[in-house]
Structure formats: structure tokens, C-alpha cells
Scaffold this motif. Structure first.
Motif, PDB file in Angstrom:
ATOM      1  N   TYR A 176       4.832   8.554   1.202  1.00  0.00           N
ATOM      2  CA  TYR A 176       5.248   9.627   0.308  1.00  0.00           C
ATOM      3  C   TYR A 176       4.718  10.966   0.830  1.00  0.00           C
ATOM      4  O   TYR A 176       3.508  11.156   0.944  1.00  0.00           O
ATOM      5  CB  TYR A 176       4.718   9.395  -1.117  1.00  0.00           C
ATOM      6  N   ASP A 177       5.629  11.866   1.138  1.00  0.00           N
ATOM      7  CA  ASP A 177       5.259  13.193   1.613  1.00  0.00           C
ATOM      8  C   ASP A 177       4.874  14.056   0.410  1.00  0.00           C
ATOM      9  O   ASP A 177       5.714  14.385  -0.430  1.00  0.00           O
ATOM     10  CB  ASP A 177       6.448  13.824   2.358  1.00  0.00           C
ATOM     11  N   GLU A 178       3.603  14.421   0.335  1.00  0.00           N
ATOM     12  CA  GLU A 178       3.104  15.184  -0.806  1.00  0.00           C
ATOM     13  C   GLU A 178       3.745  16.569  -0.910  1.00  0.00           C
ATOM     14  O   GLU A 178       3.710  17.203  -1.971  1.00  0.00           O
ATOM     15  CB  GLU A 178       1.583  15.336  -0.714  1.00  0.00           C
ATOM     16  N   ARG A 179       4.326  17.037   0.186  1.00  0.00           N
ATOM     17  CA  ARG A 179       4.967  18.349   0.180  1.00  0.00           C
ATOM     18  C   ARG A 179       6.337  18.324  -0.497  1.00  0.00           C
ATOM     19  O   ARG A 179       6.909  19.380  -0.785  1.00  0.00           O
ATOM     20  CB  ARG A 179       5.093  18.861   1.617  1.00  0.00           C
ATOM     21  N   LEU A 180       6.855  17.127  -0.740  1.00  0.00           N
ATOM     22  CA  LEU A 180       8.197  16.991  -1.303  1.00  0.00           C
ATOM     23  C   LEU A 180       8.205  16.538  -2.755  1.00  0.00           C
ATOM     24  O   LEU A 180       9.138  16.847  -3.495  1.00  0.00           O
ATOM     25  CB  LEU A 180       9.007  15.985  -0.465  1.00  0.00           C
ATOM     26  N   PHE A 181       7.179  15.793  -3.157  1.00  0.00           N
ATOM     27  CA  PHE A 181       7.155  15.199  -4.498  1.00  0.00           C
ATOM     28  C   PHE A 181       6.274  16.015  -5.442  1.00  0.00           C
ATOM     29  O   PHE A 181       5.262  16.580  -5.028  1.00  0.00           O
ATOM     30  CB  PHE A 181       6.633  13.759  -4.439  1.00  0.00           C
ATOM     31  N   LEU A 196       0.819  -1.198   0.000  1.00  0.00           N
ATOM     32  CA  LEU A 196       0.000   0.000   0.000  1.00  0.00           C
ATOM     33  C   LEU A 196       0.858   1.255   0.000  1.00  0.00           C
ATOM     34  O   LEU A 196       2.034   1.235   0.360  1.00  0.00           O
ATOM     35  CB  LEU A 196      -0.907   0.011   1.236  1.00  0.00           C
ATOM     36  N   CYS A 197       0.224   2.355  -0.403  1.00  0.00           N
ATOM     37  CA  CYS A 197       0.885   3.645  -0.439  1.00  0.00           C
ATOM     38  C   CYS A 197       0.207   4.584   0.549  1.00  0.00           C
ATOM     39  O   CYS A 197      -1.022   4.571   0.686  1.00  0.00           O
ATOM     40  CB  CYS A 197       0.801   4.229  -1.853  1.00  0.00           C
ATOM     41  N   LEU A 198       1.006   5.374   1.246  1.00  0.00           N
ATOM     42  CA  LEU A 198       0.469   6.418   2.108  1.00  0.00           C
ATOM     43  C   LEU A 198       0.975   7.770   1.619  1.00  0.00           C
ATOM     44  O   LEU A 198       2.085   8.186   1.946  1.00  0.00           O
ATOM     45  CB  LEU A 198       0.880   6.207   3.569  1.00  0.00           C
ATOM     46  N   PRO A 199       0.178   8.486   0.804  1.00  0.00           N
ATOM     47  CA  PRO A 199       0.533   9.867   0.474  1.00  0.00           C
ATOM     48  C   PRO A 199       0.019  10.736   1.626  1.00  0.00           C
ATOM     49  O   PRO A 199      -1.160  10.675   1.966  1.00  0.00           O
ATOM     50  CB  PRO A 199      -0.257  10.137  -0.817  1.00  0.00           C
ATOM     51  N   PHE A 200       0.878  11.535   2.242  1.00  0.00           N
ATOM     52  CA  PHE A 200       0.426  12.361   3.362  1.00  0.00           C
ATOM     53  C   PHE A 200       0.816  13.809   3.135  1.00  0.00           C
ATOM     54  O   PHE A 200       1.834  14.107   2.509  1.00  0.00           O
ATOM     55  CB  PHE A 200       0.977  11.844   4.687  1.00  0.00           C
ATOM     56  N   ALA A 201      -0.028  14.707   3.655  1.00  0.00           N
ATOM     57  CA  ALA A 201       0.167  16.133   3.423  1.00  0.00           C
ATOM     58  C   ALA A 201       0.531  16.887   4.692  1.00  0.00           C
ATOM     59  O   ALA A 201       0.725  18.100   4.650  1.00  0.00           O
ATOM     60  CB  ALA A 201      -1.095  16.739   2.813  1.00  0.00           C
ATOM     61  N   SER A 202       0.592  16.194   5.828  1.00  0.00           N
ATOM     62  CA  SER A 202       0.942  16.852   7.083  1.00  0.00           C
ATOM     63  C   SER A 202       1.625  15.852   8.002  1.00  0.00           C
ATOM     64  O   SER A 202       1.446  14.633   7.862  1.00  0.00           O
ATOM     65  CB  SER A 202      -0.300  17.420   7.765  1.00  0.00           C
ATOM     66  N   ASP A 203       2.382  16.367   8.972  1.00  0.00           N
ATOM     67  CA  ASP A 203       3.027  15.496   9.950  1.00  0.00           C
ATOM     68  C   ASP A 203       1.989  14.758  10.787  1.00  0.00           C
ATOM     69  O   ASP A 203       2.192  13.601  11.159  1.00  0.00           O
ATOM     70  CB  ASP A 203       3.940  16.318  10.869  1.00  0.00           C
ATOM     71  N   ALA A 204       0.868  15.426  11.089  1.00  0.00           N
ATOM     72  CA  ALA A 204      -0.185  14.792  11.890  1.00  0.00           C
ATOM     73  C   ALA A 204      -0.765  13.592  11.162  1.00  0.00           C
ATOM     74  O   ALA A 204      -1.013  12.545  11.770  1.00  0.00           O
ATOM     75  CB  ALA A 204      -1.282  15.804  12.205  1.00  0.00           C
ATOM     76  N   GLN A 205      -0.991  13.725   9.858  1.00  0.00           N
ATOM     77  CA  GLN A 205      -1.530  12.608   9.082  1.00  0.00           C
ATOM     78  C   GLN A 205      -0.563  11.441   9.067  1.00  0.00           C
ATOM     79  O   GLN A 205      -0.956  10.287   9.280  1.00  0.00           O
ATOM     80  CB  GLN A 205      -1.836  13.056   7.657  1.00  0.00           C
ATOM     81  N   GLN A 206       0.713  11.720   8.825  1.00  0.00           N
ATOM     82  CA  GLN A 206       1.706  10.654   8.823  1.00  0.00           C
ATOM     83  C   GLN A 206       1.729   9.937  10.166  1.00  0.00           C
ATOM     84  O   GLN A 206       1.683   8.703  10.240  1.00  0.00           O
ATOM     85  CB  GLN A 206       3.094  11.227   8.525  1.00  0.00           C
ATOM     86  N   GLN A 207       1.783  10.704  11.241  1.00  0.00           N
ATOM     87  CA  GLN A 207       1.873  10.109  12.572  1.00  0.00           C
ATOM     88  C   GLN A 207       0.663   9.243  12.897  1.00  0.00           C
ATOM     89  O   GLN A 207       0.806   8.112  13.375  1.00  0.00           O
ATOM     90  CB  GLN A 207       2.004  11.207  13.631  1.00  0.00           C
TER      91      GLN A 207
END
Length: 287
Positions: free
Chosen positions: A155-160, A22-33
Motif C-alpha cells: 500500500y503506497d501511503e502517498r495514494l491512500f 502481511l502488509c507493506l505500507p510504504f512512503a517512498s519508491d526506495a522503501q518499496q524497492q
């Protein structure tokens, strides 16, 4: 009452099973955590070993992520059930994923979960994602071959770049998402991150007002660094007086430095507010 639909391509963190890539695209640190900690905690409770490839997140932070979920990360690390490896200049595949699966079996664990921060890919040769796709294909084939392995790529959406990220997401079986705060045949309440808030879908009435109140209370406990809480009602099919009263009381109870925004308020709810003269002065309504 209608069933609440959900895209086939999403998997809740508490429903990941061996064989999932699976893939986790996240847009914030809170979402990732929140999503990653749920994935890790579920694996530890199931008796699986968890291997984390850290790139931008300090290893001791990952341990602390588990505290709110009632999981002793330090104990899991001490007994070898949780391991955090820093990627550095190496790609995760060089750590030997197949060997890690074999070691987990030999140690008596039910399987292996691995998750890694894919920001290391930004250090690959610019202008091409070929090596990253190659890596993802290798993970996919390993997951398929060994049977008792589940993998989540972060995958951090803020970087890619958006177009680059779209192609990378598509090579996975699906997207990992957070578990709903409440989910039955009538009502589903799911945390959102961009914006921070709750998506409320289905029916709110006498039978579901209490779960709604509990979810709102949990949202109120989120970091004070989030001054705006958005309640998305676009998928709300019905709300009665009990449900509206619950929302009004919540809006009146939030801390002075915070605001509640109602998104896509149903016309029926607006009508009830007018008839009852209940005030939503503290709610910033958006169309």
C-alpha cells in the motif's frame, strides 16, 4: 545489557514464512524497492515460486530490483520461478491464486509467495473500501487454507487516505519491514525511509564499532538523490569514544553535496565531543 525490543506486529523480509499474510505500507519508491526485493530474493533462494501483481511498476523494473541482491531475475523468470502479472482492470483474485499455488506445487517448488501493488483498489468505487476488505479477507483465508503460501500486500501511503489505510493494515497478520543491516544482542541498525537514514539502537562500543562503520558505509552508497542522511539515536543506550569516533569520521567523509543529521543525540555523546574537541561541523543536529 538490555535486549532490544521490537513490536510483535512487524516481520523482517528475510523471516517471512508460509502462512504469513502481511502488509507493506510504504512512503517512498526506495522503501518499496528495498523491502519487496528482499522478500522476493529470499523466496527465490528458498526454492519458492514468486508471483508479482504489478499495477504502477513496469514489469522490467521489478527484474532490475533484484540485481543489487545478487539474484538473476531474468533467469528466474525464464525458468518459471518468478512471474510478473499486470493487474490492469482485473483484481488479483481473478488471476486464480489457489490455482497458482497448485501449479507451484506441481512444478516442484517449495511453495508460493505472492505480492501485489494495491493501487488497483483506487479504481474501485469511491467512498467505500468494502470490496478491498473483501479481497483482503479472501487472501487471508487462502493463506490459512493452503499452508504453503505467503502473501504481502503493498500500500503506497502517498495514494491512500490515512484513516482508510489504517483499517486495511489492521486486517493483516502484521507489517513487513526491511531486514536490519546489523542485529545482535547489543546493537541493531535499521534503515529508515521517512526520513532516509539509519535507526541505531542499543550499545556502540569497541565490540560494535565495526558493524556501525559497515552500516554507515552502506548508507553512504545509497542514491545521491538523497542529500540528507538522518542518524536516529533515540534508542541508543550507550556509546563510547570508539563509537563517537566512527560517527565523526563518517560525517567528515561524506560527499560535499550531502549532509548528515544527528537526531536525539545522547547527552553523554555531546559531553564526549566537548571534552575531545572533535568537530561535528558537517553534522546538522536536530533535537
Amino acid at each position: 545489557m538490555n535486549h532490544i525490543s521490537e513490536p510483535i506486529s512487524t516481520t523482517h523480509a528475510g523471516r517471512v514464512r508460509p502462512g504469513d499474510h502481511l502488509c507493506l505500507p510504504f512512503a517512498s519508491d526506495a522503501q518499496q524497492q528495498e523491502v519487496v526485493s528482499a522478500f522476493i530474493a529470499d523466496g527465490l533462494r528458498r526454492g519458492e515460486r514468486v508471483l508479482y501483481f504489478a499495477d504502477r511498476t513496469p514489469p522490467d523494473v521489478i527484474d532490475a530490483w533484484l540485481d543489487p541482491r545478487g539474484v538473476d531475475g531474468a533467469l528466474a523468470i525464464a525458468r518459471g520461478q518468478l512471474e510478473v502479472r499486470v493487474v490492469g482492470d482485473d483484481r488479483p483474485e481473478q488471476f486464480g491464486i489457489r490455482d497458482a499455488v497448485r501449479d507451484a506445487r506441481a512444478a516442484g517448488f517449495q511453495g508460493l509467495r505472492l505480492t501485489g501493488e494495491m493501487s488497483w483498489a483506487l479504481r474501485e468505487k469511491r467512498g467505500s473500501t468494502a470490496r478491498v476488505h473483501e479481497y483482503e479477507s479472501g487472501v487471508a483465508s487462502t493463506v490459512t487454507d493452503v499452508k504453503d503460501l505467503a502473501a504481502v500486500c503493498q500500500y503506497d501511503e502517498r495514494l491512500f487516505e490515512r484513516t482508510e489505510l489504517t483499517g486495511l493494515v489492521s486486517v493483516h497478520h502484521g507489517v513487513l519491514c526491511i531486514d536490519p543491516l546489523h542485529d545482535d544482542r547489543q546493537l541493531r541498525i535499521v534503515p529508515t525511509y521517512s526520513p532516509r537514514g539509519l535507526r541505531i539502537a542499543g550499545v556502540v562500543d569497541d565490540g560494535t564499532a565495526l558493524p556501525l562503520a559497515a552500516a554507515l558505509a552502506e548508507a553512504e552508497g545509497w542514491s545521491s538523490g538523497e542529500p540528507l542522511l538522518v542518524l536516529d539515536l533515540a534508542e541508543l543506550s550507550f556509546i563510547d569514544v570508539a563509537g563517537i569516533r566512527t560517527l565523526v569520521r563518517f560525517a567528515e567523509s561524506v560527499a560535499p553535496e550531502r549532509r548528515v543529521r544527528i537526531k536525539d543525540m545522547p547527552a553523554s555523546m555531546r559531553k564526549v565531543l566537548h571534552l575531545t574537541r572533535w568537530s561535528l561541523e558537517d553534522v546538522d543536529e536536530s533535537p
